[in-house]
Motif scaffolding. Structure first.
Motif, PDB file in Angstrom:
ATOM      1  N   ARG A   1       0.793  -1.352   0.112  1.00  0.00           N
ATOM      2  CA  ARG A   1      -0.061   0.025  -0.108  1.00  0.00           C
ATOM      3  C   ARG A   1       1.073   1.347   0.059  1.00  0.00           C
ATOM      4  O   ARG A   1       0.629   2.127  -0.585  1.00  0.00           O
ATOM      5  CB  ARG A   1      -0.846   0.034   1.293  1.00  0.00           C
ATOM      6  CG  ARG A   1      -2.136  -1.194   1.231  1.00  0.00           C
ATOM      7  CD  ARG A   1      -2.650  -1.510   2.302  1.00  0.00           C
ATOM      8  NE  ARG A   1      -3.315  -0.126   3.111  1.00  0.00           N
ATOM      9  CZ  ARG A   1      -3.485  -0.163   4.132  1.00  0.00           C
ATOM     10  NH1 ARG A   1      -3.638  -1.121   4.977  1.00  0.00           N
ATOM     11  NH2 ARG A   1      -4.029   1.108   4.904  1.00  0.00           N
TER      12      ARG A   1
ATOM     13  N   VAL B   1     -13.222   1.321 -12.357  1.00  0.00           N
ATOM     14  CA  VAL B   1     -14.417   0.179 -12.017  1.00  0.00           C
ATOM     15  C   VAL B   1     -15.599   0.850 -12.389  1.00  0.00           C
ATOM     16  O   VAL B   1     -15.998   2.103 -11.946  1.00  0.00           O
ATOM     17  CB  VAL B   1     -14.367   0.075 -10.438  1.00  0.00           C
ATOM     18  CG1 VAL B   1     -15.504  -0.820  -9.958  1.00  0.00           C
ATOM     19  CG2 VAL B   1     -13.058  -0.522  -9.807  1.00  0.00           C
TER      20      VAL B   1
ATOM     21  N   ARG C   1      -9.286   0.873  -9.149  1.00  0.00           N
ATOM     22  CA  ARG C   1      -8.601  -0.427  -8.475  1.00  0.00           C
ATOM     23  C   ARG C   1      -6.852  -0.237  -8.949  1.00  0.00           C
ATOM     24  O   ARG C   1      -6.875   0.212 -10.173  1.00  0.00           O
ATOM     25  CB  ARG C   1      -8.968  -1.720  -8.826  1.00  0.00           C
ATOM     26  CG  ARG C   1     -10.387  -2.042  -8.320  1.00  0.00           C
ATOM     27  CD  ARG C   1     -10.910  -3.470  -8.327  1.00  0.00           C
ATOM     28  NE  ARG C   1     -10.099  -4.306  -7.441  1.00  0.00           N
ATOM     29  CZ  ARG C   1     -10.387  -4.376  -6.231  1.00  0.00           C
ATOM     30  NH1 ARG C   1     -11.423  -3.804  -5.577  1.00  0.00           N
ATOM     31  NH2 ARG C   1      -9.539  -5.176  -5.285  1.00  0.00           N
ATOM     32  N   PHE C   2      -6.094  -0.860  -7.897  1.00  0.00           N
ATOM     33  CA  PHE C   2      -4.893  -0.575  -8.466  1.00  0.00           C
ATOM     34  C   PHE C   2      -4.169  -2.083  -8.412  1.00  0.00           C
ATOM     35  O   PHE C   2      -4.057  -2.633  -7.285  1.00  0.00           O
ATOM     36  CB  PHE C   2      -4.094   0.398  -7.432  1.00  0.00           C
ATOM     37  CG  PHE C   2      -4.594   1.827  -7.545  1.00  0.00           C
ATOM     38  CD1 PHE C   2      -3.793   2.838  -8.127  1.00  0.00           C
ATOM     39  CD2 PHE C   2      -5.629   2.110  -6.734  1.00  0.00           C
ATOM     40  CE1 PHE C   2      -4.448   3.991  -8.505  1.00  0.00           C
ATOM     41  CE2 PHE C   2      -6.195   3.371  -7.145  1.00  0.00           C
ATOM     42  CZ  PHE C   2      -5.656   4.356  -7.900  1.00  0.00           C
ATOM     43  N   THR C   3      -3.454  -2.366  -9.192  1.00  0.00           N
ATOM     44  CA  THR C   3      -2.583  -3.707  -9.445  1.00  0.00           C
ATOM     45  C   THR C   3      -0.890  -3.321  -9.450  1.00  0.00           C
ATOM     46  O   THR C   3      -0.592  -2.638 -10.219  1.00  0.00           O
ATOM     47  CB  THR C   3      -2.945  -4.392 -10.710  1.00  0.00           C
ATOM     48  OG1 THR C   3      -4.433  -4.528 -10.746  1.00  0.00           O
ATOM     49  CG2 THR C   3      -2.094  -5.887 -10.858  1.00  0.00           C
TER      50      THR C   3
ATOM     51  N   HIS D   1      -0.739  -8.099  -6.473  1.00  0.00           N
ATOM     52  CA  HIS D   1      -1.657  -7.451  -5.703  1.00  0.00           C
ATOM     53  C   HIS D   1      -2.726  -6.636  -6.413  1.00  0.00           C
ATOM     54  O   HIS D   1      -2.380  -5.929  -7.236  1.00  0.00           O
ATOM     55  CB  HIS D   1      -1.085  -6.585  -4.397  1.00  0.00           C
ATOM     56  CG  HIS D   1      -0.285  -7.396  -3.500  1.00  0.00           C
ATOM     57  ND1 HIS D   1      -0.613  -7.987  -2.333  1.00  0.00           N
ATOM     58  CD2 HIS D   1       1.193  -7.591  -3.546  1.00  0.00           C
ATOM     59  CE1 HIS D   1       0.360  -8.480  -1.875  1.00  0.00           C
ATOM     60  NE2 HIS D   1       1.198  -8.409  -2.291  1.00  0.00           N
ATOM     61  N   ASN D   2      -3.883  -6.776  -5.774  1.00  0.00           N
ATOM     62  CA  ASN D   2      -4.964  -5.870  -6.542  1.00  0.00           C
ATOM     63  C   ASN D   2      -5.806  -5.328  -5.492  1.00  0.00           C
ATOM     64  O   ASN D   2      -6.712  -6.019  -4.871  1.00  0.00           O
ATOM     65  CB  ASN D   2      -5.938  -6.674  -7.596  1.00  0.00           C
ATOM     66  CG  ASN D   2      -6.899  -6.010  -8.329  1.00  0.00           C
ATOM     67  OD1 ASN D   2      -7.657  -5.158  -7.873  1.00  0.00           O
ATOM     68  ND2 ASN D   2      -7.016  -6.406  -9.693  1.00  0.00           N
ATOM     69  N   LEU D   3      -5.775  -3.943  -5.387  1.00  0.00           N
ATOM     70  CA  LEU D   3      -6.400  -3.169  -4.178  1.00  0.00           C
ATOM     71  C   LEU D   3      -7.297  -2.151  -4.913  1.00  0.00           C
ATOM     72  O   LEU D   3      -6.944  -1.606  -5.765  1.00  0.00           O
ATOM     73  CB  LEU D   3      -5.426  -2.765  -3.164  1.00  0.00           C
ATOM     74  CG  LEU D   3      -4.583  -3.711  -2.553  1.00  0.00           C
ATOM     75  CD1 LEU D   3      -3.273  -2.987  -1.878  1.00  0.00           C
ATOM     76  CD2 LEU D   3      -5.146  -4.618  -1.676  1.00  0.00           C
ATOM     77  N   LYS D   4      -8.634  -1.792  -4.297  1.00  0.00           N
ATOM     78  CA  LYS D   4      -9.054  -0.631  -4.486  1.00  0.00           C
ATOM     79  C   LYS D   4      -8.384   0.573  -3.765  1.00  0.00           C
ATOM     80  O   LYS D   4      -8.051   0.306  -2.669  1.00  0.00           O
ATOM     81  CB  LYS D   4     -10.714  -0.963  -3.998  1.00  0.00           C
ATOM     82  CG  LYS D   4     -11.027  -0.883  -2.589  1.00  0.00           C
ATOM     83  CD  LYS D   4     -12.564  -1.125  -2.354  1.00  0.00           C
ATOM     84  CE  LYS D   4     -12.805  -0.998  -0.742  1.00  0.00           C
ATOM     85  NZ  LYS D   4     -14.095  -1.189  -0.377  1.00  0.00           N
ATOM     86  N   GLY D   5      -9.017   1.677  -4.622  1.00  0.00           N
ATOM     87  CA  GLY D   5      -8.345   2.900  -4.135  1.00  0.00           C
ATOM     88  C   GLY D   5      -8.136   3.198  -2.678  1.00  0.00           C
ATOM     89  O   GLY D   5      -7.401   3.693  -1.963  1.00  0.00           O
TER      90      GLY D   5
ATOM     91  N   SER E   1      -9.743   7.345  -2.967  1.00  0.00           N
ATOM     92  CA  SER E   1     -10.747   7.037  -3.571  1.00  0.00           C
ATOM     93  C   SER E   1     -11.015   7.594  -4.903  1.00  0.00           C
ATOM     94  O   SER E   1     -10.336   8.662  -5.202  1.00  0.00           O
ATOM     95  CB  SER E   1     -11.869   7.566  -2.527  1.00  0.00           C
ATOM     96  OG  SER E   1     -11.865   8.930  -2.593  1.00  0.00           O
TER      97      SER E   1
END
Length: 285
Positions: free
Chosen positions: A159, A194, A205-207, A211-215, A223
């Motif tokens: 992160r 998204v 979303r950030f890859t 790892h693949n995470l929402k903002g 956000s």
């Protein structure tokens, strides 16, 4: 969970394509899925009110722990779990599946006891989680909690890296979302808009690597709204929205909800006013 399809589950458990093997059996004589299902049914027929009359569990050690567990140890693991769940007086059968590197055990237990009463499945997910944790500690295996802690530590680092690249990209003052996406890509971070079925932008979303995470999971300043506001600051009049609050992103026309569009406009207006005050524009003496 409690299930109704006993026969189908037994057949799946004994599927040879899964490199299956019986690792546990209690109060049963049969060896085939149909025979075991019939034995279950004899007891289940004593309680016609209970429809979901079989309990299904999956016991999944870590990949490393799984490599060390022999059939005898898997039998011990399953037996300990059954006792922790207070199901030792119920018919049960368990199969190990070795078709993937992550070995796992499918356990099926007759929910109906020999007294005709149905096992109470309230909060069974939580109870089975606690039972599995106790068994793991007893057998010196890695617990789910320990795996989660390691993942959390790893995520903190990931992160931080994604946020750092986000800040670096904003310093290059991208004026469109597409510019932001392309510049993040150069930093090794893939940005995925998204978009829901109504073509409305929900966020990003950030890859990064695996790892693949929402903002918002990376940082609250990442956000969808915050990112759009940041990009808007780089334009004299903000992002170019149509009258219908639409915006073009990666060759797609997406809609911003009214609140988000208004928020962007408000933030940009404040920014323009502040800039005018700071530079002395429009101020008379």
């Amino acid at each position: 969970m409690a299930i109704a399809h006993t026969g189908a589950s037994m057949r799946y458990g004994m599927n040879q394509e899964k490199m299956s093997e019986v690792v546990y059996k209690a109060h049963l004589a049969g060896e085939t899925p149909s025979a075991v299902t019939q034995e279950f049914k004899i007891i289940q027929d004593t309680n016609s009110r209970c429809q979901k009359n079989t309990l299904s569990f999956v016991l999944s050690p870590t990949v490393e722990d799984g490599k060390k567990l022999s059939v005898k140890k898997l039998e011990e693991l399953t037996d300990r779990f059954v006792k922790q769940m207070k199901l030792q007086q119920h018919q049960a059968m368990a199969f190990v599946h070795r078709d993937k590197k992550h070995l796992h055990v499918h356990l099926y237990v007759n929910r109906i006891g020999f007294d005709g009463k149905a096992y109470n499945d309230s909060y069974i997910g939580k109870h089975s989680q606690l039972a599995a944790e106790k068994v793991a500690k007893e057998m010196h295996l890695t617990t789910t909690r320990e795996v989660q802690q390691v993942k959390q530590q790893s995520l903190l680092h990931i992160r931080a890296l994604i946020k750092q690249q986000h800040l670096k990209t904003l310093q290059t003052r991208p004026k469109t979302v597409d510019q932001y996406i392309k510049r993040m890509q150069k930093q090794g971070v893939k940005v995925i808009p998204v978009i829901n079925k109504s073509k409305q932008l929900q966020g990003f979303r950030f890859t990064y690597k695996s790892h693949n995470l929402k903002g918002s999971a990376v940082h609250r300043e990442m956000s969808g709204g915050k990112i759009l506001q940041a990009i808007s600051y780089n334009n004299a009049k903000g992002l170019k929205l149509s009258k219908e609050n639409t915006l073009k992103i990666v060759n797609q026309t997406v809609t911003l909800n009214a609140n988000l569009a208004a928020s962007i406009a408000k933030k940009v207006a404040k920014h323009v006013i502040k800039k005018a005050i700071d530079t002395g524009i429009g101020i008379g003496y």
